[in-house]
Motif scaffolding. Sequence first.
Motif, PDB file in Angstrom:
ATOM      1  N   SER A  52     -10.481   1.412 -10.565  1.00 26.63           N
ATOM      2  CA  SER A  52     -10.456   1.329 -11.923  1.00 26.63           C
ATOM      3  C   SER A  52     -10.354  -0.222 -12.708  1.00 26.63           C
ATOM      4  O   SER A  52      -9.471  -0.819 -11.135  1.00 26.63           O
ATOM      5  CB  SER A  52     -10.071   2.570 -13.070  1.00 26.63           C
ATOM      6  OG  SER A  52      -8.782   2.194 -12.748  1.00 26.63           O
ATOM      7  N   LEU A  53     -10.334  -0.575 -13.522  1.00 25.11           N
ATOM      8  CA  LEU A  53      -9.660  -1.663 -14.139  1.00 25.11           C
ATOM      9  C   LEU A  53      -8.414  -1.762 -14.774  1.00 25.11           C
ATOM     10  O   LEU A  53      -8.780   0.069 -15.782  1.00 25.11           O
ATOM     11  CB  LEU A  53     -10.846  -2.968 -14.492  1.00 25.11           C
ATOM     12  CG  LEU A  53     -11.570  -2.796 -13.639  1.00 25.11           C
ATOM     13  CD1 LEU A  53     -13.386  -4.062 -14.180  1.00 25.11           C
ATOM     14  CD2 LEU A  53     -11.915  -3.785 -12.425  1.00 25.11           C
ATOM     15  N   HIS A  54      -7.566  -2.268 -14.447  1.00 23.35           N
ATOM     16  CA  HIS A  54      -6.658  -3.088 -15.285  1.00 23.35           C
ATOM     17  C   HIS A  54      -6.213  -3.780 -15.944  1.00 23.35           C
ATOM     18  O   HIS A  54      -6.632  -5.155 -15.296  1.00 23.35           O
ATOM     19  CB  HIS A  54      -5.193  -2.218 -14.617  1.00 23.35           C
ATOM     20  CG  HIS A  54      -4.321  -0.761 -13.924  1.00 23.35           C
ATOM     21  ND1 HIS A  54      -3.766  -0.427 -13.163  1.00 23.35           N
ATOM     22  CD2 HIS A  54      -5.515   0.593 -14.301  1.00 23.35           C
ATOM     23  CE1 HIS A  54      -3.060   0.668 -13.324  1.00 23.35           C
ATOM     24  NE2 HIS A  54      -4.622   1.173 -13.670  1.00 23.35           N
ATOM     25  N   VAL A  77      -7.604  -6.808 -13.340  1.00 21.64           N
ATOM     26  CA  VAL A  77      -6.989  -6.835 -12.088  1.00 21.64           C
ATOM     27  C   VAL A  77      -8.254  -4.715 -11.446  1.00 21.64           C
ATOM     28  O   VAL A  77      -7.825  -4.218 -12.052  1.00 21.64           O
ATOM     29  CB  VAL A  77      -6.908  -6.340 -11.721  1.00 21.64           C
ATOM     30  CG1 VAL A  77      -6.095  -8.402 -11.404  1.00 21.64           C
ATOM     31  CG2 VAL A  77      -5.578  -6.389 -12.247  1.00 21.64           C
ATOM     32  N   PRO A  78      -8.720  -5.020 -10.484  1.00 23.27           N
ATOM     33  CA  PRO A  78      -8.661  -3.960  -9.757  1.00 23.27           C
ATOM     34  C   PRO A  78      -7.531  -3.076  -9.566  1.00 23.27           C
ATOM     35  O   PRO A  78      -6.829  -3.812  -9.239  1.00 23.27           O
ATOM     36  CB  PRO A  78      -9.159  -4.129  -8.506  1.00 23.27           C
ATOM     37  CG  PRO A  78     -10.248  -5.455  -8.477  1.00 23.27           C
ATOM     38  CD  PRO A  78      -8.478  -6.304  -9.772  1.00 23.27           C
ATOM     39  N   HIS A  79      -7.649  -2.050  -9.632  1.00 19.12           N
ATOM     40  CA  HIS A  79      -6.548  -1.446  -9.471  1.00 19.12           C
ATOM     41  C   HIS A  79      -7.393   0.442  -8.624  1.00 19.12           C
ATOM     42  O   HIS A  79      -8.523   0.544  -8.852  1.00 19.12           O
ATOM     43  CB  HIS A  79      -5.746  -0.669 -10.346  1.00 19.12           C
ATOM     44  CG  HIS A  79      -4.895   1.044 -10.124  1.00 19.12           C
ATOM     45  ND1 HIS A  79      -3.726  -0.094  -9.973  1.00 19.12           N
ATOM     46  CD2 HIS A  79      -4.669   1.937 -10.247  1.00 19.12           C
ATOM     47  CE1 HIS A  79      -3.212   1.249  -9.611  1.00 19.12           C
ATOM     48  NE2 HIS A  79      -3.685   2.254  -9.916  1.00 19.12           N
ATOM     49  N   PHE A  80      -6.955   0.623  -7.293  1.00 14.60           N
ATOM     50  CA  PHE A  80      -7.097   1.886  -6.349  1.00 14.60           C
ATOM     51  C   PHE A  80      -5.818   3.429  -6.902  1.00 14.60           C
ATOM     52  O   PHE A  80      -4.396   2.560  -6.639  1.00 14.60           O
ATOM     53  CB  PHE A  80      -7.037   1.544  -5.353  1.00 14.60           C
ATOM     54  CG  PHE A  80      -7.231   2.370  -4.286  1.00 14.60           C
ATOM     55  CD1 PHE A  80      -8.311   3.366  -4.153  1.00 14.60           C
ATOM     56  CD2 PHE A  80      -6.408   3.145  -3.214  1.00 14.60           C
ATOM     57  CE1 PHE A  80      -9.098   4.601  -3.941  1.00 14.60           C
ATOM     58  CE2 PHE A  80      -6.845   4.393  -2.280  1.00 14.60           C
ATOM     59  CZ  PHE A  80      -7.461   5.369  -2.738  1.00 14.60           C
ATOM     60  N   LYS A  81      -6.185   4.126  -6.967  1.00 14.15           N
ATOM     61  CA  LYS A  81      -5.291   5.488  -6.773  1.00 14.15           C
ATOM     62  C   LYS A  81      -5.760   6.452  -5.327  1.00 14.15           C
ATOM     63  O   LYS A  81      -6.735   7.254  -6.187  1.00 14.15           O
ATOM     64  CB  LYS A  81      -5.517   5.921  -8.687  1.00 14.15           C
ATOM     65  CG  LYS A  81      -4.901   6.862  -8.845  1.00 14.15           C
ATOM     66  CD  LYS A  81      -4.417   8.020  -9.933  1.00 14.15           C
ATOM     67  CE  LYS A  81      -3.089   8.772 -10.410  1.00 14.15           C
ATOM     68  NZ  LYS A  81      -4.329  10.151 -10.123  1.00 14.15           N
TER      69      LYS A  81
END
Lengths: 103, 100
Positions: A52-54, A77-81
């Motif tokens: 998702s984007l943060h 910024v792109p974020h990966f969980k």
Amino acid sequence: MTKSELIERIASVQPQLSAKDVELAVKLMLEQMAEVLAEGDRIEIRGFGSFSLHYRPPRLGRNPKTGESVELSGKYVPHFKPGKDLKDRVNLGLINEPAAEDE
Amino acid sequence: MAALTKAEMAEKLFEELGLNKREAKEVVELFFEEVRASLEVNEQVKLSGFGNFDLRDKSQRPGRNPKTGEEIPISARRVVTFRPGQKLKAKVEAYAGPRS
């Protein structure tokens, strides 16, 4: 593992597809994922994780050369969980490793 | 739009590459499985233009049960982190925010 190694590994277990097809497929998937994020949408892959984007709010930065302060606008910024399955497997990898370091 | 899922990724491979539906589904599945398998054996994954999946070993640290306040150690663990590549960062930075 690099992108080309990933392509080789997929091709080796998918012999009915040519290496070229697998290469195109991998590139297309990564492109599609990047585009979806660039539009502000999420990616949800069960067992793997979600992207998702943060938002990063505007801040005062500094030009490292001149020391002058510059206003930096807010950005995404792109974020990966990581998903549960990925988390568990990676952690089990650690547990199952021969206990090399005993600190 | 709803989130992108494996089903839509397979659909795209079917439409744009002409893979049959079963192949398309398998390739998408394998893509994520190979990344997981690599990370599982502590091997970093570098997808140029997109980003890197890295592994970090965390040592045991003190924690607390948030409900009871009881102290319990958080065990040593290995975690996955994602570092977006320049190209992906640049692409996403341009996103103007939710359109309302």
